[in-house]
Write a protein that holds these residues in place. Structure first.
Motif, short mmCIF file in Angstrom:
data_model
loop_
_atom_site.label_atom_id
_atom_site.label_comp_id
_atom_site.label_asym_id
_atom_site.label_seq_id
_atom_site.Cartn_x
_atom_site.Cartn_y
_atom_site.Cartn_z
N UNK A 190 0.80 -1.29 -0.02
CA UNK A 190 -0.09 0.05 0.11
C UNK A 190 0.98 1.27 0.01
N UNK A 191 1.94 1.07 -0.52
CA UNK A 191 3.05 2.42 -0.63
C UNK A 191 3.75 2.53 0.47
N UNK A 192 3.94 1.71 1.36
CA UNK A 192 4.65 1.90 2.42
C UNK A 192 6.07 1.05 2.02
N UNK A 193 7.06 1.96 2.14
CA UNK A 193 8.48 1.72 1.89
C UNK A 193 8.98 0.64 2.82
N UNK A 194 9.40 -0.56 2.44
CA UNK A 194 9.93 -1.66 3.16
C UNK A 194 11.10 -2.24 2.35
N UNK A 195 11.64 -1.51 1.50
CA UNK A 195 12.74 -2.12 0.81
C UNK A 195 13.97 -2.49 1.81
N UNK A 196 14.73 -3.46 1.22
CA UNK A 196 15.71 -3.93 1.67
C UNK A 196 16.83 -4.28 0.62
N UNK A 197 18.24 -4.10 0.75
CA UNK A 197 19.34 -4.38 -0.04
C UNK A 197 19.88 -5.62 0.57
N UNK A 198 20.07 -6.67 -0.31
CA UNK A 198 20.56 -7.86 0.02
C UNK A 198 21.91 -7.98 -0.29
N UNK A 199 23.13 -8.15 0.70
CA UNK A 199 24.35 -8.39 0.14
C UNK A 199 24.85 -9.71 0.78
N UNK A 200 25.28 -10.43 -0.23
CA UNK A 200 25.96 -11.77 0.06
C UNK A 200 27.29 -11.72 0.29
N UNK A 201 27.68 -12.52 1.38
CA UNK A 201 29.10 -12.15 2.04
C UNK A 201 30.17 -12.76 0.82
N UNK A 202 30.06 -13.94 0.16
CA UNK A 202 31.18 -14.30 -0.80
C UNK A 202 30.30 -14.78 -2.02
N UNK A 203 31.14 -15.66 -2.73
CA UNK A 203 30.82 -16.22 -4.11
C UNK A 203 29.71 -17.10 -4.06
N UNK A 204 29.50 -17.63 -3.02
CA UNK A 204 28.49 -18.63 -2.86
C UNK A 204 27.14 -17.82 -2.43
N UNK A 205 26.28 -17.83 -3.68
CA UNK A 205 24.87 -17.06 -3.84
C UNK A 205 23.94 -18.21 -4.38
N UNK A 206 22.52 -17.84 -4.36
CA UNK A 206 21.75 -18.56 -4.74
C UNK A 206 21.56 -18.53 -6.29
N UNK A 207 20.97 -19.67 -6.95
CA UNK A 207 20.89 -19.41 -8.23
C UNK A 207 19.82 -18.56 -8.92
N UNK A 208 18.99 -18.05 -7.89
CA UNK A 208 18.13 -16.88 -8.45
C UNK A 208 17.69 -16.18 -7.10
N UNK A 209 17.11 -15.02 -7.14
CA UNK A 209 16.90 -14.41 -6.20
C UNK A 209 15.28 -14.22 -6.05
N UNK A 210 14.71 -14.11 -4.80
CA UNK A 210 13.20 -13.83 -4.39
C UNK A 210 12.81 -12.45 -4.27
N UNK A 211 12.07 -12.07 -5.25
CA UNK A 211 11.42 -10.66 -5.25
C UNK A 211 10.22 -10.49 -4.17
N UNK A 212 9.80 -9.45 -4.19
CA UNK A 212 8.44 -8.91 -3.30
C UNK A 212 7.35 -9.96 -3.81
N UNK A 213 7.45 -10.26 -5.02
CA UNK A 213 6.21 -11.17 -5.73
C UNK A 213 6.14 -12.32 -5.01
#
Length: 605
Positions: A190-213
């Motif tokens: 409803x227009x409330x800003x709850x955004x987050x920046x996601x920073x991964x520590x190293x080269x180990x990352x997920x194959x895909x990322x999850x959005x707010x959808x």
């Protein structure tokens, strides 16, 4: 200091005093007493739909080149940092990442969808704005955000994520320049800003990322991060723009309406270790509207934020409130969900990393604010009046070396702070036995670590404690303005459950003395607004102090953080007016006092 661009420097500039034990970013050796590193953890490129619609065509790789000192073209003009950054993270939105990959790779699945072809072909700003309002604002800020009908699929979105990861890997250079695989999760119920920046520590990352959808609210995001952690993938979530959160960034209830509980508090504090205190869309520390008696609360407040998306100005949107609220929640739950250190970022949608200099700020949203005239008169669609924007802030960390692990770990441990764009160096230690003359000692840092704790930590427990002592030192930006003062902000919860805070001036330049009202006289103002110049004939190059809380109550939990103010300098709107011959605006200040905010130190009985 004039409005002319200073000489380009090709190495990081850091505090030279032994008090700060700082080392330049090119130093690959581990530094036991830690060095200060400056970086950017919030920027958008052509892989963010809103940035692309604004005309941004810089890629994540382009952004990293800019962060290292290379020139890039923005709004038809070259832009180059006069000082490269030490670390950086491109944080394109996970939402619409698939659509953006399809738009920029003609052979990709979904690239031939009519809406994608329209997106690529549009050149008219009004048409682009209408497209944004229809497909982004109407969807993402509604009650049930979801993938668009022309979403090209999860595999294409994963290809977009792969672009971000590969760019970070390509430009990471341990000991010289650090990058993080990162993205932004952009929930806006409803227009409330709850955004987050996601920073991964190293080269180990997920194959895909999850959005707010896929993960519409923050609790689901933390659960996903916890699942990744079990697989060896570590990440931080950094909230931003609490000033536009409609009171939901520091809530009194969970998103499902149930009361906060210990599980909520511990899960949140496990992944949310710092909060972005300032960015293009204003400062989230405090607002003069709710801290009216505070002398320096009216700083980049961006009041027009509350003219969009049904946002309402409220005290509980601000970081200082959230920090104090965390103490109150901890009293009842035994865990603090808002135990947050401080970090910074720009939220530039031009692909520019750390472009926070006031004297030549090019705007942050493409054609929306791409000229001095538009920055005076236009608005950034659905967000803010352009003249109320700020160039944003920088993150600073004290770390043993310039590597992913060391920088990320410093953020995790909250040994971090933010500046409003300058490169002030700030040290802050808490303890019980610091002597007054320690602030002038060349062994200050060693003793601070040995006998106390740095910013971001708890004071060690002690029976029948006297007042804690805080060791504080600040050094001016080597290319910037002198320092006005150091302040300590204390927050606590009264026995009646009221959230309280107070500002103490603890060190200052010149021979000023507080008046009978306890207020310190202004430092002086050397700014000539007709030429957008200032000089450093007032202020100090360094300030330091050992300070004890004169109102300490050992029975009351409290937190303390440091705010360091520079002397007045021209605001970017003043530089703009002088540089292109426009009239000065009277609706925004002609001068500002740039500043730094440390992470807190907490006391618990």
């Amino acid at each position: 200091m004039t409005s002319k661009k200073p000489v380009q420097l090709m190495c990081a500039v850091v505090a030279s005093s032994a008090l700060f034990s700082a080392a330049i970013s090119a130093n690959t050796e581990s530094t036991p007493d830690k060095a200060v590193y400056f970086g950017e953890t919030h920027v958008h490129t052509a892989y963010s739909l809103d940035a692309y619609l604004g005309g941004t065509r810089l890629t994540p790789s382009d952004a990293y080149r800019h962060a290292q000192g290379e020139a890039v073209i923005v709004n038809g003009k070259p832009n180059r940092l006069r000082r490269p950054l030490d670390f950086a993270a491109v944080t394109d939105h996970a939402e619409y990442l698939g659509e953006m990959f399809a738009a920029q790779h003609p052979g990709a699945p979904g690239a031939d969808a009519p809406e994608i072809r329209q997106l690529v072909a549009m050149t008219d700003p009004a048409e682009r704005r209408d497209w944004f309002l229809k497909y982004v604002v109407g969807n993402s800020r509604g009650g049930n955000p979801t993938h668009l009908p022309f979403y090209p699929g999860d595999a294409v979105a994963a290809s977009g994520w792969d672009v971000l990861v590969k760019a970070a890997e390509e430009h990471n250079s341990p000991g010289k320049f650090t990058t993080f695989a990162a993205y932004e999760w952009s929930s806006a119920p409803s227009g409330a800003n709850l955004h987050r920046n996601i920073l991964f520590r190293g080269s180990s990352v997920p194959n895909a990322v999850m959005s707010a959808f896929e993960l519409p609210r923050e609790e689901a995001l933390w659960q996903w991060l916890a699942t990744n952690e079990k697989a060896g993938i570590r990440a931080l979530a950094i909230p931003h723009n609490s000033n536009a959160s409609k009171g939901l960034m520091f809530p009194e209830k969970q998103s499902n309406g149930s009361p906060l509980d210990e599980d909520y508090a511990r899960l949140r504090s496990r992944f949310e270790r710092t909060i972005e205190i300032m960015q293009i869309k204003g400062s989230s520390e405090v607002s003069a509207q709710f801290w009216a008696a505070e002398e320096f609360a009216d700083f980049e407040s961006a009041p027009s934020l509350h003219g969009f998306s049904g946002r309402v100005a409220a005290r509980n949107n601000y970081v200082r409130h959230g920090l104090a609220m965390g103490l109150k929640v901890e009293n009842s739950l035994g865990a603090n969900p808002f135990k947050l250190g401080i970090s910074g970022g720009t939220d530039s949608h031009n692909g520019l990393m750390g472009a926070t200099e006031e004297y030549d700020w090019p705007g942050g949203h493409g054609f929306e604010d791409g000229t001095a005239k538009r920055r005076q008169t236009a608005e950034v669609g659905g967000w803010i009046a352009a003249r109320e924007q700020s160039p944003g802030s920088l993150s600073a960390v004290w770390a043993t070396e310039n590597t992913r692990e060391a920088i990320w770990d410093s953020l995790y441990e909250r040994e971090s702070y933010a500046t409003s764009g300058t490169r002030i160096a700030v040290r802050f230690f808490g303890g019980w036995e610091f002597e007054e003359d320690l602030a002038k000692s060349p062994d200050m840092v060693k003793i601070g670590y040995r006998d106390g704790v740095p910013m971001g930590k708890d004071l060690p427990a002690r029976e029948n404690p006297g007042a804690p002592s805080f060791l504080i030192a600040a050094s001016k930006d080597a290319l910037g303005a002198n320092l006005d003062r150091i302040q300590v902000i204390k927050a606590w919860v009264s026995p009646r459950g009221e959230l309280k805070d107070k500002v103490f001036d603890v060190a200052w330049s010149g021979g000023r003395r507080p008046g009978s009202d306890g207020k310190l006289p202004p430092v002086g103002n050397t700014v000539d607004i007709t030429t957008a110049t200032y000089n450093n004939t007032v202020g100090a190059t360094q300030l330091s102090k050992v300070w004890k809380d004169p109102e300490f109550d050992p029975a009351v939990p409290a937190l303390y953080y440091v705010r360091v103010l520079e002397i007045p300098t021209p605001r970017w709107t003043t530089y703009d007016a002088v540089n292109v011959g426009l009239p000065l605006l009277d609706s925004v200040p002609a001068t500002i006092q740039e500043r730094a905010w440390s992470s807190p130190i907490w006391y618990r009985p």
